[in-house]
Scaffold this active site. Structure first.
Site, PDB file in Angstrom:
ATOM      1  CG  HIS A   1       3.267   0.550  -5.552  1.00  0.00           C
ATOM      2  ND1 HIS A   1       3.380   1.619  -4.759  1.00  0.00           N
ATOM      3  CD2 HIS A   1       3.738  -0.740  -4.963  1.00  0.00           C
ATOM      4  CE1 HIS A   1       3.995   1.090  -3.639  1.00  0.00           C
ATOM      5  NE2 HIS A   1       4.329   0.045  -3.662  1.00  0.00           N
TER       6      HIS A   1
ATOM      7  CD  GLN B   1      16.088  -4.635 -11.179  1.00  0.00           C
ATOM      8  OE1 GLN B   1      15.602  -5.650 -11.447  1.00  0.00           O
ATOM      9  NE2 GLN B   1      17.372  -4.577 -10.876  1.00  0.00           N
TER      10      GLN B   1
ATOM     11  CG  HIS C   1       5.016   4.686  -5.167  1.00  0.00           C
ATOM     12  ND1 HIS C   1       5.714   3.933  -6.206  1.00  0.00           N
ATOM     13  CD2 HIS C   1       5.845   4.273  -3.893  1.00  0.00           C
ATOM     14  CE1 HIS C   1       6.551   2.954  -5.622  1.00  0.00           C
ATOM     15  NE2 HIS C   1       6.572   3.160  -4.181  1.00  0.00           N
ATOM     16  CD  GLU C   2       2.721   6.740 -12.325  1.00  0.00           C
ATOM     17  OE1 GLU C   2       2.850   6.049 -13.074  1.00  0.00           O
ATOM     18  OE2 GLU C   2       1.972   7.408 -11.828  1.00  0.00           O
TER      19      GLU C   2
ATOM     20  CD  GLN D   1       7.436  -7.681   3.843  1.00  0.00           C
ATOM     21  OE1 GLN D   1       6.507  -8.339   3.325  1.00  0.00           O
ATOM     22  NE2 GLN D   1       8.075  -6.759   3.148  1.00  0.00           N
TER      23      GLN D   1
ATOM     24  NE  ARG E   1      10.626   0.943   5.033  1.00  0.00           N
ATOM     25  CZ  ARG E   1      10.535  -0.162   4.655  1.00  0.00           C
ATOM     26  NH1 ARG E   1      10.964  -0.493   3.073  1.00  0.00           N
ATOM     27  NH2 ARG E   1       9.987  -1.024   5.360  1.00  0.00           N
TER      28      ARG E   1
ATOM     29  N   GLY F   1       0.917  -1.162  -0.035  1.00  0.00           N
ATOM     30  CA  GLY F   1       0.003   0.283   0.057  1.00  0.00           C
ATOM     31  C   GLY F   1       0.779   1.209  -0.086  1.00  0.00           C
TER      32      GLY F   1
HETATM   33  O1  PAF Z   1       7.725  -5.176  -1.968  1.00  0.00           O
HETATM   34  C1  PAF Z   1       6.933  -5.242  -1.246  1.00  0.00           C
HETATM   35  O2  PAF Z   1       6.071  -4.152  -1.145  1.00  0.00           O
HETATM   36  C2  PAF Z   1       6.724  -6.386  -0.230  1.00  0.00           C
HETATM   37  O3  PAF Z   1       7.887  -6.848   0.193  1.00  0.00           O
HETATM   38  C3  PAF Z   1       5.624  -7.607  -0.818  1.00  0.00           C
HETATM   39  C4  PAF Z   1       6.243  -8.284  -2.083  1.00  0.00           C
HETATM   40  C5  PAF Z   1       4.460  -6.826  -1.144  1.00  0.00           C
HETATM   41  C6  PAF Z   1       5.366  -8.401   0.269  1.00  0.00           C
HETATM   42  O4  PAF Z   1       4.924  -8.120   1.514  1.00  0.00           O
END
Ligand code: PAF
Length: 271
Positions: A28, A140, A25-26, A52, A179, A22
């Site tokens: 995504h 990437q 941004h551009e 994670q 971030r 979530g």
């Molecule tokens: O790259 C991310 O935003 C996260 O590591 C992912 C792949 C959604 C897994 O939580």
């Protein structure tokens, strides 16, 4: 989610998938457009995955804004958003079954963030099981995450096409990241040192400098910024993430993590 995908697949439609945490941004949105080009339908997951994050990391302050994300997904024609709760993703509570890649994960991000890739592999495997995608798109910018997940997909025979899309940057070169909102105006300016040092690496390697010389020049550029502290600069094979000491065009990945103030940023370039 699975029922939705099964119906789509039974109707002969290919399901594209973009997993995210979530605060879109551009970068995504470019993954969503690529998923739509490669598939008939596009699913986006929005889930800030607790497993994670390390205990001292930014899980609780990670930016979240579902309404904003929903509108952005709508603007690029996403067909479904999968936004599970923790109870749905980890129904038995704390997980005791993990998916762990043990080679590509070992260094760099894996070293600085113990347990990070185990959390990423586990949640992405779970998301694949929920969404049942034919195609999954990743950015990437997270070069090591891409290499680790590509390996997981091969090792575990996930029946999907794994696609890596180029890093999207702000007009001044900063790699887009959720971030980046943590940066103060001064830090935002000094964060340009990451991309500038990668451009420097490209020029210097093309001019015949050794990796040691290039690494020293990058370090000097980055540490000239008062708010910047290098975590690592890695010259590695782009698939195995193992260090290399000679420049082989097309395979050399220069990857870095740098703290700018308290914010840890990553960036990379394949040279
Ligand atoms: O790259 C991310 O935003 C996260 O590591 C992912 C792949 C959604 C897994 O939580």
């Amino acid at each position: 989610m699975r029922a939705w995908s099964r119906i789509a697949r039974a109707a002969g439609e290919r399901v594209g998938f973009v997993p995210t945490m979530g605060y879109l941004h551009e970068g995504h949105l470019s993954l969503m457009r690529e998923a739509k080009r490669r598939a008939d339908l596009c699913v986006v997951s929005i889930y800030v995955n607790p497993t994670q994050f390390g205990p001292k990391e930014d899980f609780s302050k990670y930016p979240r804004d579902f309404e904003r994300d929903r509108k952005l997904c709508e603007s690029v024609g996403v067909d479904a958003i999968f936004a599970p709760t923790n109870e749905e993703m980890y129904p038995a509570g704390a997980a005791t079954t993990w998916v762990e890649e043990t080679a590509v994960s070992e260094r760099w991000e894996g070293m600085s963030r113990p347990g990070h890739f185990r959390g990423v592999c586990t949640v992405v495997a779970k998301l694949f099981n929920c969404v049942l995608p034919d195609v999954a798109c990743f950015g990437q910018k997270d070069a090591q995450q891409c290499a680790v997940l590509r390996r997981m997909v091969r090792d575990l025979n996930f029946p999907l096409e794994f696609v890596v899309c180029p890093t999207v940057r702000e007009p001044d070169g900063l790699a887009m990241s959720s971030r980046n909102v943590y940066l103060s105006p001064t830090e935002r300016q000094e964060a340009l040192a990451l991309k500038q040092s990668l451009d420097l690496a490209r020029r210097e390697l093309a001019a015949g400098r050794t990796i040691d010389e290039v690494s020293a020049a990058m370090t000097k550029l980055i540490t000239s910024k008062p708010s910047a502290r290098i975590d690592y600069i890695a010259f590695v094979d782009s698939e195995t993430l193992l260090p290399v000491n000679r420049y082989e065009p097309g395979r050399l990945l220069v990857a870095m993590a740098v703290f700018v103030g308290k914010t840890r940023l990553i960036d990379n370039m394949v040279l």
